[in-house]
Design a protein around this motif. Structure first.
Motif, PDB file in Angstrom:
ATOM      1  N   LYS A   1       0.882  -1.439  -0.050  1.00 59.57           N
ATOM      2  CA  LYS A   1      -0.040  -0.082  -0.041  1.00 59.57           C
ATOM      3  C   LYS A   1       0.838   1.253   0.078  1.00 59.57           C
ATOM      4  CE  LYS A   1      -4.098   2.261   2.513  1.00 59.57           C
ATOM      5  NZ  LYS A   1      -4.916   2.017   3.730  1.00 59.57           N
ATOM      6  N   GLN A   2       0.894   1.922  -1.039  1.00 65.04           N
ATOM      7  CA  GLN A   2       1.347   3.127  -1.082  1.00 65.04           C
ATOM      8  C   GLN A   2       0.660   4.556  -1.187  1.00 65.04           C
ATOM      9  OE1 GLN A   2       3.872   2.020  -4.633  1.00 65.04           O
ATOM     10  NE2 GLN A   2       5.777   2.120  -3.199  1.00 65.04           N
ATOM     11  N   ALA A   3       0.964   5.635  -0.837  1.00 68.76           N
ATOM     12  CA  ALA A   3       0.429   6.987  -1.105  1.00 68.76           C
ATOM     13  C   ALA A   3       0.185   7.254  -2.573  1.00 68.76           C
ATOM     14  CB  ALA A   3       1.043   8.148  -0.393  1.00 68.76           C
ATOM     15  N   ASP A   4      -0.931   7.667  -3.007  1.00 67.26           N
ATOM     16  CA  ASP A   4      -1.109   7.972  -4.605  1.00 67.26           C
ATOM     17  C   ASP A   4      -0.566   9.386  -4.813  1.00 67.26           C
ATOM     18  OD1 ASP A   4      -2.388   5.358  -5.076  1.00 67.26           O
ATOM     19  OD2 ASP A   4      -4.450   6.355  -4.673  1.00 67.26           O
ATOM     20  N   ILE A   5       0.189   9.196  -5.863  1.00 62.59           N
ATOM     21  CA  ILE A   5       0.839  10.609  -6.337  1.00 62.59           C
ATOM     22  C   ILE A   5      -0.470  11.564  -7.069  1.00 62.59           C
ATOM     23  CG2 ILE A   5       2.814   9.740  -7.074  1.00 62.59           C
ATOM     24  CD1 ILE A   5       1.804  10.117 -10.049  1.00 62.59           C
TER      25      ILE A   5
ATOM     26  N   GLU B   1      -3.110  17.644 -13.321  1.00 60.57           N
ATOM     27  CA  GLU B   1      -4.455  17.987 -13.617  1.00 60.57           C
ATOM     28  C   GLU B   1      -5.385  17.975 -12.366  1.00 60.57           C
ATOM     29  OE1 GLU B   1      -2.373  16.577 -16.974  1.00 60.57           O
ATOM     30  OE2 GLU B   1      -2.826  15.628 -15.137  1.00 60.57           O
ATOM     31  N   GLN B   2      -4.851  17.152 -11.511  1.00 60.93           N
ATOM     32  CA  GLN B   2      -5.753  17.092 -10.163  1.00 60.93           C
ATOM     33  C   GLN B   2      -5.502  18.388  -9.153  1.00 60.93           C
ATOM     34  OE1 GLN B   2      -4.339  13.061  -8.679  1.00 60.93           O
ATOM     35  NE2 GLN B   2      -6.579  12.330  -9.042  1.00 60.93           N
ATOM     36  N   GLU B   3      -4.168  18.642  -9.390  1.00 57.12           N
ATOM     37  CA  GLU B   3      -3.698  19.747  -8.543  1.00 57.12           C
ATOM     38  C   GLU B   3      -4.337  21.019  -9.167  1.00 57.12           C
ATOM     39  OE1 GLU B   3       0.339  22.529  -7.939  1.00 57.12           O
ATOM     40  OE2 GLU B   3       0.555  20.274  -7.571  1.00 57.12           O
ATOM     41  N   ASN B   4      -4.368  21.050 -10.689  1.00 55.87           N
ATOM     42  CA  ASN B   4      -5.095  22.410 -11.464  1.00 55.87           C
ATOM     43  C   ASN B   4      -6.664  22.247 -10.820  1.00 55.87           C
ATOM     44  OD1 ASN B   4      -2.535  23.291 -12.398  1.00 55.87           O
ATOM     45  ND2 ASN B   4      -3.101  22.070 -14.285  1.00 55.87           N
TER      46      ASN B   4
ATOM     47  N   LYS C   1      -7.859  15.206   3.462  1.00 58.47           N
ATOM     48  CA  LYS C   1      -8.917  15.942   3.415  1.00 58.47           C
ATOM     49  C   LYS C   1      -8.802  16.984   2.063  1.00 58.47           C
ATOM     50  CE  LYS C   1      -9.672  16.099   8.349  1.00 58.47           C
ATOM     51  NZ  LYS C   1      -9.654  16.887   9.646  1.00 58.47           N
ATOM     52  N   LEU C   2      -7.970  17.359   1.642  1.00 57.19           N
ATOM     53  CA  LEU C   2      -7.978  18.299   0.514  1.00 57.19           C
ATOM     54  C   LEU C   2      -8.622  17.375  -0.656  1.00 57.19           C
ATOM     55  CD1 LEU C   2      -5.074  20.730   0.772  1.00 57.19           C
ATOM     56  CD2 LEU C   2      -7.027  21.247   0.908  1.00 57.19           C
ATOM     57  N   CYS C   3      -7.935  16.144  -0.892  1.00 59.18           N
ATOM     58  CA  CYS C   3      -8.342  15.349  -2.024  1.00 59.18           C
ATOM     59  C   CYS C   3      -9.539  14.790  -1.806  1.00 59.18           C
ATOM     60  CB  CYS C   3      -7.206  14.456  -2.160  1.00 59.18           C
ATOM     61  SG  CYS C   3      -5.424  14.858  -2.608  1.00 59.18           S
ATOM     62  N   LYS C   4      -9.827  14.522  -0.668  1.00 67.45           N
ATOM     63  CA  LYS C   4     -11.501  13.985  -0.504  1.00 67.45           C
ATOM     64  C   LYS C   4     -12.467  15.269  -0.942  1.00 67.45           C
ATOM     65  CE  LYS C   4     -14.416  11.764   3.294  1.00 67.45           C
ATOM     66  NZ  LYS C   4     -14.833  11.316   4.413  1.00 67.45           N
ATOM     67  N   ALA C   5     -12.044  16.322  -0.500  1.00 69.36           N
ATOM     68  CA  ALA C   5     -13.130  17.419  -0.835  1.00 69.36           C
ATOM     69  C   ALA C   5     -13.105  17.633  -2.414  1.00 69.36           C
ATOM     70  CB  ALA C   5     -12.415  18.851   0.053  1.00 69.36           C
ATOM     71  N   ALA C   6     -11.991  17.402  -2.908  1.00 68.25           N
ATOM     72  CA  ALA C   6     -12.017  17.414  -4.504  1.00 68.25           C
ATOM     73  C   ALA C   6     -12.718  15.946  -5.147  1.00 68.25           C
ATOM     74  CB  ALA C   6     -10.499  17.436  -4.998  1.00 68.25           C
ATOM     75  N   GLY C   7     -12.925  15.252  -4.544  1.00 59.90           N
ATOM     76  CA  GLY C   7     -13.678  13.864  -4.973  1.00 59.90           C
ATOM     77  C   GLY C   7     -12.883  13.062  -5.398  1.00 59.90           C
ATOM     78  N   PHE C   8     -11.408  13.140  -5.288  1.00 65.10           N
ATOM     79  CA  PHE C   8     -10.485  12.063  -5.965  1.00 65.10           C
ATOM     80  C   PHE C   8     -10.664  10.679  -4.776  1.00 65.10           C
ATOM     81  CE2 PHE C   8      -7.864  16.228  -6.533  1.00 65.10           C
ATOM     82  CZ  PHE C   8      -8.682  16.584  -7.526  1.00 65.10           C
ATOM     83  N   HIS C   9     -10.425   9.925  -5.587  1.00 65.24           N
ATOM     84  CA  HIS C   9     -10.723   8.373  -4.975  1.00 65.24           C
ATOM     85  C   HIS C   9      -9.182   7.818  -4.910  1.00 65.24           C
ATOM     86  CE1 HIS C   9     -14.839   8.436  -5.208  1.00 65.24           C
ATOM     87  NE2 HIS C   9     -15.106   8.787  -6.311  1.00 65.24           N
ATOM     88  N   GLY C  10      -8.806   7.308  -3.902  1.00 58.02           N
ATOM     89  CA  GLY C  10      -7.282   6.873  -3.681  1.00 58.02           C
ATOM     90  C   GLY C  10      -6.783   7.064  -2.517  1.00 58.02           C
ATOM     91  N   ASN C  11      -5.607   6.440  -2.150  1.00 56.27           N
ATOM     92  CA  ASN C  11      -4.817   6.491  -0.937  1.00 56.27           C
ATOM     93  C   ASN C  11      -4.101   7.889  -0.926  1.00 56.27           C
ATOM     94  OD1 ASN C  11      -3.934   6.114   1.584  1.00 56.27           O
ATOM     95  ND2 ASN C  11      -2.080   4.983   0.532  1.00 56.27           N
TER      96      ASN C  11
END
Length: 492
Positions: free
Chosen positions: A232-236, A240-243, A390-400
């Protein structure tokens, strides 16, 4: 070769405080005043370069001659000033107790390592209690094995206990631990034993050769079953996601919460920091790891991060010769709203003006004013660890997605851009090949590798076809027969 820190050990550094003057008197300043006074009285000439600067590693005054007596006299004058009844020496701290030394040692230990060790020992104790209850005592004394107290068992009993523990332990759901987790459990128990005063080496001592055999066999058996192969690794975080996070206002500087989260995101990405503790260790003030500079080449500003301690550089005996990681983030002139330097400066300007906390990240005020957005209270390490998720969850990104994603993202972007591995290591601060685990191969790179391989196969196939044709042509024979004026040409 001596390092600067080695040389500094031999320098005399004294400072004194008088009741009438609460500020510290600089020894060098006092020395200069005395030397100037002696020079003005023309008692003797002084050297242009004081001996304590010219040769700082020696302090045996018996070798001084001639003009060097001025330094002796000046030093004695300093000591005379310090030994007056009104002065209190601050060169040495007050006598400490053994408890103070233990607290000093304990304060430098990794909390994560200590927590792992406690968890592993609790796991062992739970297993021991359950196993001893379930063991049926039979007439044959050697048919069962009762596990004793971890600290009280001799090496032979401990070796046997660890064998059964490794083979029998399971997670809470009854499943198998991953091979690497099993290994870490063993190492964590070893760490606990050593910290408690019992030095054992499960991986080296001959007394634990049987335990190592069981551990090796168990790890191989789990791997054959496909358990723990996919780590299990942290996703990059893609560009595009950062933008998207910037465009949707998830990242920004218009509110206190958003500003501090964006600062952490930008610092973690630009300096490739680890999860939460390295962020919690960041300070402002005199000993800050962060400093603003201006490039002499083009006048471009940059924020520099100078590491003091980290997971791979604790600053102790084992790491005393390791150079700290130093990396820079230059100002983003094309996108000033995303510029780390501007974000940093805005955040600093909105901290409490007379705050006492040196921690970089402060808690947002519930009722911010125009000039102060933050309370003089540090954000806890656990809250800092959750920011990116939390930032990525707020953006709706799925992953670790975790704070570690920023470190992996920095390494991956550099790798995919073709940056030399040495430069990547300088950015991340890795001291081994472990950096390669952070450099994630993109889909485009995988496609390119596949295309290269297939193109190579097609080329070889074409070459083989050509060679076969040549071989076929070479199989045909031509015969020329000439006799006088008659010539016969035959092709077979």
């Amino acid at each position: 070769m001596e390092s600067e820190s080695d040389v500094e050990i031999f320098k005399t550094q004294s400072s004194f405080r008088t009741p009438s003057d609460k500020s510290d008197n600089d020894t060098d300043t006092i020395l200069n005043d005395i030397l100037d006074l002696e020079n003005s009285n023309a008692n003797f000439e002084l050297r242009a370069t004081p001996l304590f600067v010219k040769n700082p590693t020696f302090s045996d005054i018996s070798d001084f001659e001639g003009d060097d007596l001025s330094l002796i006299k000046a030093s004695q004058e300093i000591e005379n000033r310090a030994l007056t009844k009104e002065c209190v020496s601050t060169r040495f701290s007050k006598p400490l107790q053994e408890a103070d030394l233990k607290r000093l040692v304990q304060s430098t230990k990794s909390k994560n390592t200590e927590n792992k060790a406690k968890w592993a020992v609790n796991l062992f104790d739970d297993w021991k209690e359950k196993r001893n209850k379930s063991v049926q005592i039979t007439e044959e004394p050697n048919s069962t094995f009762v596990v004793g107290e971890l600290m009280k068992m001799d090496n032979m009993s401990l070796d046997k206990a660890m064998q059964f523990f490794i083979a029998e332990v399971h997670n809470k759901s009854g499943g198998e631990y991953h091979p690497n987790t099993l290994y870490e459990i063993v190492i964590s128990i070893q760490h606990f034993l050593r910290a408690s005063g019992r030095f054992v080496s499960f991986l080296d001592d001959t007394d634990f050769v049987n335990m190592r055999s069981v551990l090796d066999a168990k790890m191989k058996e789990l791997s054959r079953r496909g358990i723990g192969i996919n780590r299990k690794q942290a996703d990059i975080i893609s560009v595009e996601q950062e933008n998207e996070m910037w465009e949707r206002g998830i990242l920004g500087t218009d509110t206190a919460k958003k500003l501090v989260d964006t600062l952490l995101y930008s610092i973690g990405l630009n300096f490739a920091l680890r999860a939460g503790q390295e962020h919690r260790n960041l300070r402002i003030g005199t000993n800050s790891q962060l400093s603003l500079h201006i490039s002499k080449d083009d006048g471009r500003r940059y924020l520099q991060y100078t590491e003091d301690v980290s997971k791979s550089n604790t600053g102790g005996l084992n790491h005393r010769k390791i150079a700290p990681k130093v990396t820079r983030a230059y100002e983003n002139v094309d996108e000033p709203e995303r510029c780390l330097i501007k974000i940093f400066e805005k955040y600093i300007s909105l901290r409490p003006p007379n705050g006492k906390s040196t921690a970089l990240y402060l808690r947002p005020k519930q009722r911010a004013t125009e000039t102060v957005w933050f309370d003089d209270v540090p954000i806890g390490v656990h809250q800092l660890q959750q920011v990116v998720g939390k930032l990525c969850k707020a953006a709706g990104f799925h992953g670790n997605f975790t704070n570690h994603s920023l470190r992996a993202t920095a390494a991956t972007r550099l790798y995919q851009a073709g940056v030399d591995e040495q430069l990547i290591v300088e950015k991340t601060g890795h001291r081994s090949n472990a950096v390669r685990a952070y450099k994630r191969t993109s889909t485009e790179q995988m496609k390119e590798v596949s295309d290269v391989v297939q193109s190579k196969l097609k080329k070889v196939s074409a070459e083989n076809d050509g060679a076969a044709a040549c071989e076929k042509n070479s199989a045909s024979r031509e015969i020329n027969i000439t006799a006088g004026n008659v010539s016969v040409h035959v092709r077979l």
